[in-house]
Motif scaffolding. Sequence first.
Motif, PDB file in Angstrom:
ATOM      1  N   MET A  86       0.830  -1.199   0.000  1.00 28.59           N
ATOM      2  CA  MET A  86       0.000   0.000   0.000  1.00 28.59           C
ATOM      3  C   MET A  86       0.864   1.248   0.000  1.00 28.59           C
ATOM      4  SD  MET A  86      -2.766  -1.181   2.659  1.00 28.59           S
ATOM      5  CE  MET A  86      -1.508  -2.162   3.358  1.00 28.59           C
ATOM      6  N   ALA A  87       0.368   2.222  -0.704  1.00 30.35           N
ATOM      7  CA  ALA A  87       1.283   3.318  -0.941  1.00 30.35           C
ATOM      8  C   ALA A  87       1.265   4.418   0.104  1.00 30.35           C
ATOM      9  CB  ALA A  87       0.996   3.913  -2.304  1.00 30.35           C
ATOM     10  N   SER A  88       0.145   4.700   0.760  1.00 37.49           N
ATOM     11  CA  SER A  88       0.162   5.935   1.533  1.00 37.49           C
ATOM     12  C   SER A  88      -0.003   5.760   3.036  1.00 37.49           C
ATOM     13  CB  SER A  88      -0.877   6.894   0.981  1.00 37.49           C
ATOM     14  OG  SER A  88      -2.149   6.360   1.140  1.00 37.49           O
ATOM     15  N   LEU A  89       0.671   4.780   3.576  1.00 35.90           N
ATOM     16  CA  LEU A  89       0.645   4.681   5.022  1.00 35.90           C
ATOM     17  C   LEU A  89       1.447   5.832   5.595  1.00 35.90           C
ATOM     18  CD1 LEU A  89       1.193   0.936   5.811  1.00 35.90           C
ATOM     19  CD2 LEU A  89      -0.874   2.269   5.923  1.00 35.90           C
ATOM     20  N   THR A 129       1.821   3.297 -12.314  1.00 34.09           N
ATOM     21  CA  THR A 129       1.381   3.565 -10.949  1.00 34.09           C
ATOM     22  C   THR A 129       0.304   2.581 -10.500  1.00 34.09           C
ATOM     23  OG1 THR A 129       2.007   5.876 -10.962  1.00 34.09           O
ATOM     24  CG2 THR A 129       0.133   5.322  -9.610  1.00 34.09           C
ATOM     25  N   LEU A 130      -0.653   2.300 -11.382  1.00 36.87           N
ATOM     26  CA  LEU A 130      -1.747   1.389 -11.003  1.00 36.87           C
ATOM     27  C   LEU A 130      -1.246  -0.042 -10.810  1.00 36.87           C
ATOM     28  CD1 LEU A 130      -4.504   2.797 -13.369  1.00 36.87           C
ATOM     29  CD2 LEU A 130      -4.512   2.894 -10.869  1.00 36.87           C
ATOM     30  N   CYS A 131      -0.305  -0.468 -11.665  1.00 36.04           N
ATOM     31  CA  CYS A 131       0.250  -1.817 -11.507  1.00 36.04           C
ATOM     32  C   CYS A 131       1.032  -1.913 -10.216  1.00 36.04           C
ATOM     33  CB  CYS A 131       1.206  -2.155 -12.642  1.00 36.04           C
ATOM     34  SG  CYS A 131       0.355  -2.652 -14.086  1.00 36.04           S
ATOM     35  N   GLY A 157       0.251  -3.625  -2.886  1.00 33.16           N
ATOM     36  CA  GLY A 157      -0.870  -3.739  -1.947  1.00 33.16           C
ATOM     37  C   GLY A 157      -0.926  -5.095  -1.292  1.00 33.16           C
ATOM     38  N   GLY A 158      -0.690  -6.134  -2.069  1.00 34.09           N
ATOM     39  CA  GLY A 158      -0.881  -7.461  -1.512  1.00 34.09           C
ATOM     40  C   GLY A 158       0.386  -8.172  -1.087  1.00 34.09           C
ATOM     41  N   THR A 159       1.541  -7.699  -1.529  1.00 33.11           N
ATOM     42  CA  THR A 159       2.749  -8.505  -1.342  1.00 33.11           C
ATOM     43  C   THR A 159       3.281  -8.444   0.086  1.00 33.11           C
ATOM     44  OG1 THR A 159       3.274  -8.025  -3.611  1.00 33.11           O
ATOM     45  CG2 THR A 159       5.012  -9.001  -2.309  1.00 33.11           C
ATOM     46  N   ASP A 160       3.706  -7.262   0.489  1.00 40.71           N
ATOM     47  CA  ASP A 160       4.334  -7.159   1.807  1.00 40.71           C
ATOM     48  C   ASP A 160       3.349  -7.466   2.925  1.00 40.71           C
ATOM     49  OD1 ASP A 160       6.669  -6.554   0.677  1.00 40.71           O
ATOM     50  OD2 ASP A 160       6.720  -4.444   1.230  1.00 40.71           O
ATOM     51  N   THR A 161       2.099  -7.027   2.743  1.00 38.32           N
ATOM     52  CA  THR A 161       1.100  -7.276   3.783  1.00 38.32           C
ATOM     53  C   THR A 161       0.937  -8.776   4.022  1.00 38.32           C
ATOM     54  OG1 THR A 161      -0.450  -6.981   1.964  1.00 38.32           O
ATOM     55  CG2 THR A 161      -0.337  -5.200   3.569  1.00 38.32           C
ATOM     56  N   THR A 162       0.764  -9.523   2.933  1.00 42.39           N
ATOM     57  CA  THR A 162       0.519 -10.958   3.075  1.00 42.39           C
ATOM     58  C   THR A 162       1.784 -11.670   3.559  1.00 42.39           C
ATOM     59  OG1 THR A 162      -0.976 -10.685   1.229  1.00 42.39           O
ATOM     60  CG2 THR A 162      -0.499 -12.925   1.894  1.00 42.39           C
ATOM     61  N   ALA A 163       2.920 -11.284   2.989  1.00 41.73           N
ATOM     62  CA  ALA A 163       4.177 -11.923   3.395  1.00 41.73           C
ATOM     63  C   ALA A 163       4.433 -11.677   4.885  1.00 41.73           C
ATOM     64  CB  ALA A 163       5.325 -11.381   2.561  1.00 41.73           C
ATOM     65  N   ARG A 221     -16.405   2.104   3.380  1.00 41.57           N
ATOM     66  CA  ARG A 221     -16.259   2.286   1.932  1.00 41.57           C
ATOM     67  C   ARG A 221     -14.848   2.012   1.435  1.00 41.57           C
ATOM     68  NH1 ARG A 221     -20.723   4.900   3.093  1.00 41.57           N
ATOM     69  NH2 ARG A 221     -22.169   5.621   1.499  1.00 41.57           N
ATOM     70  N   ARG A 222     -13.848   2.281   2.256  1.00 43.93           N
ATOM     71  CA  ARG A 222     -12.462   2.098   1.831  1.00 43.93           C
ATOM     72  C   ARG A 222     -11.874   0.775   2.311  1.00 43.93           C
ATOM     73  NH1 ARG A 222      -9.479   5.760  -1.638  1.00 43.93           N
ATOM     74  NH2 ARG A 222     -10.622   7.706  -1.516  1.00 43.93           N
ATOM     75  N   ILE A 223     -12.717  -0.142   2.739  1.00 47.95           N
ATOM     76  CA  ILE A 223     -12.192  -1.432   3.213  1.00 47.95           C
ATOM     77  C   ILE A 223     -11.294  -2.033   2.124  1.00 47.95           C
ATOM     78  CG2 ILE A 223     -14.152  -2.795   2.338  1.00 47.95           C
ATOM     79  CD1 ILE A 223     -13.938  -4.510   4.889  1.00 47.95           C
ATOM     80  N   CYS A 224     -10.276  -2.767   2.561  1.00 47.40           N
ATOM     81  CA  CYS A 224      -9.328  -3.340   1.601  1.00 47.40           C
ATOM     82  C   CYS A 224     -10.068  -4.219   0.591  1.00 47.40           C
ATOM     83  CB  CYS A 224      -8.299  -4.180   2.351  1.00 47.40           C
ATOM     84  SG  CYS A 224      -7.203  -5.067   1.260  1.00 47.40           S
ATOM     85  N   PRO A 225      -9.944  -3.918  -0.694  1.00 50.98           N
ATOM     86  CA  PRO A 225     -10.632  -4.752  -1.683  1.00 50.98           C
ATOM     87  C   PRO A 225      -9.971  -6.124  -1.837  1.00 50.98           C
ATOM     88  CG  PRO A 225      -9.330  -3.049  -2.763  1.00 50.98           C
ATOM     89  CD  PRO A 225      -9.226  -2.783  -1.299  1.00 50.98           C
ATOM     90  N   GLY A 226      -8.762  -6.276  -1.269  1.00 50.24           N
ATOM     91  CA  GLY A 226      -8.052  -7.557  -1.387  1.00 50.24           C
ATOM     92  C   GLY A 226      -8.326  -8.501  -0.229  1.00 50.24           C
TER      93      GLY A 226
END
Length: 503
Positions: free
Chosen positions: A1-4, A298-300, A306-312, A444-449
Amino acid sequence: MASLSSSPLSPYYHLLFTALAFLISFLIFVFSRKSGSKKLNLPPGPPGYPVVGNLFQVARSGKPFFQYVRELIPKYGPIMTLKMGTRTMIIISGADLAKEALIEKGQVFASRPRENPTRTIFSCNKFTVNAALYGPVWRSLRRNMVQNALSAARLREFRHVRDSAMDKLVDRLKSEAAANDGVVWVLRNASYVFWFGNGWELIEKVDQMMKTVLMVLDPRLDDYLPILSPLFSKQWKRVQEVRNQQIETLVPLIEKRRNAVQNPGSDKTAASFSYLDTLFDLKIEGRKSSPSNPEIVTLCSEFLNGGTDTTATAVEWAVARMIENPEIQTRLYDEIRTTVGGKKVDEKDVEKMPYLNAVVKELLRKHPPTYFSLTHAVTEPAKLGGYDIPTDTNVEFFLPGISEDPNIWSDPEKFDPDRFFAGREEADMTGVTGVKMIPFGIGRRICPGLSMATVHVNLMLARMVQEFEWSGHPDSGKVDLSEKLEFTVVMKNSLRAKITPRA
Ligand code: HEM
């Protein structure tokens, strides 16, 4: 995720700039008092200095930001204010307030704050799902991501891709184990699962570049005191270099894919679908043109990061907890054997494994990969818990404040999957039936992943336990559960595990 906005400020900055900042503070303070604004009833918080606010207190504490905040909660309560230079941060750490903001007043609290100049460059002026203001651009981008990449139907369709990615993970673990005395750096291996397809060398290059990007995105002092930005011209140059490098690395991959889509059959190795395909001609509400190449980059990147570091990170903590408490691993292995016998675990099996599901839920409660959700902002002046929330403030949600609240959890400090397995406690992570833990945010902003991530963590853990027995590295001693903030909250001393293939 980009804007923590949770990264700590590097403590070495502050000494250099304190004196200068105080002088500037004083001048701005004098001028701003003259303009006189209506007194707001902001939540309480530690007293700070004019203009610089609490910025140097935070920097000088030498603590990770999440630790600094954690220690303030007993004194200031579940909603507090920190003034970080020109930014006002309101930090929410209570379940009722999170519910009030994100569910009851969800629409008002669904926006994002103004970006700093570095993030503006990398987000292509807020052209991502996570950074877009609440409005038509966000709706278009989010709808596209959810429908085309993360919906239940897509998840089902991509089952075989995930399965082969899991096989690759196991293979990598095996070969690293052989080459490296059974020792693996768990986090590194886990990351690779998400880069489906062939060409590991290329993937490592992209992976390295993504890390560099995350590093330059770390907050700097001039993000909070823009008046100091001339002193950071070297860093600013570096930001632009890294952005160019990111574009140079990804655009050829994008063009290769565009070519394969436009000339079906020309590239025999091309997969039948990728998220990229949905971006080429994407219609954005209120805009005539489809995304440019830099916007696609940017979108890619958002999708990959979004999913890589969080899940790892979740998987790394899972392994740490199993090593710390071998009974958890034994029970997981027994459940796998009882459910699938000798067959390889797949996604359908995972749904029939209540103990595994309980372990994963407890992981997300005790170790939410990001301790703060992404920063929110209100679309109009609002009230929360009776306090004023002005527009242009950063509204932060401190997730462990909720998931470790002794008023809503029994023994919250303890890592105890049985709380969910034995049905002693329950929690709906989507916040629909109540708010007790929100590792993916809510509203509304819940993680879509969310669904994809829970499937990944469950399946990875099941496969890793089915294939190997995990134990602590002989040189590492007792598992050290200290935390540190990178992009996510990872183990301070990266976990080293010894793995033994099961007979
Ligand atoms: C264990 C894994 C994950 C965790 C813990 C996690 C957590 C979060 C959190 C806390 C937020 C912020 C919610 C808010 O603003 O209130 C978020 C947003 C987001 N996540 Fe995740 N996430 C995970 C995996 C993923 C995956 C796999 C993807 C997609 C590939 C993803 C894509 C996003 C996006 C695009 C947003 C922004 C949503 C928006 O602003 O509308 N995440 N995630």
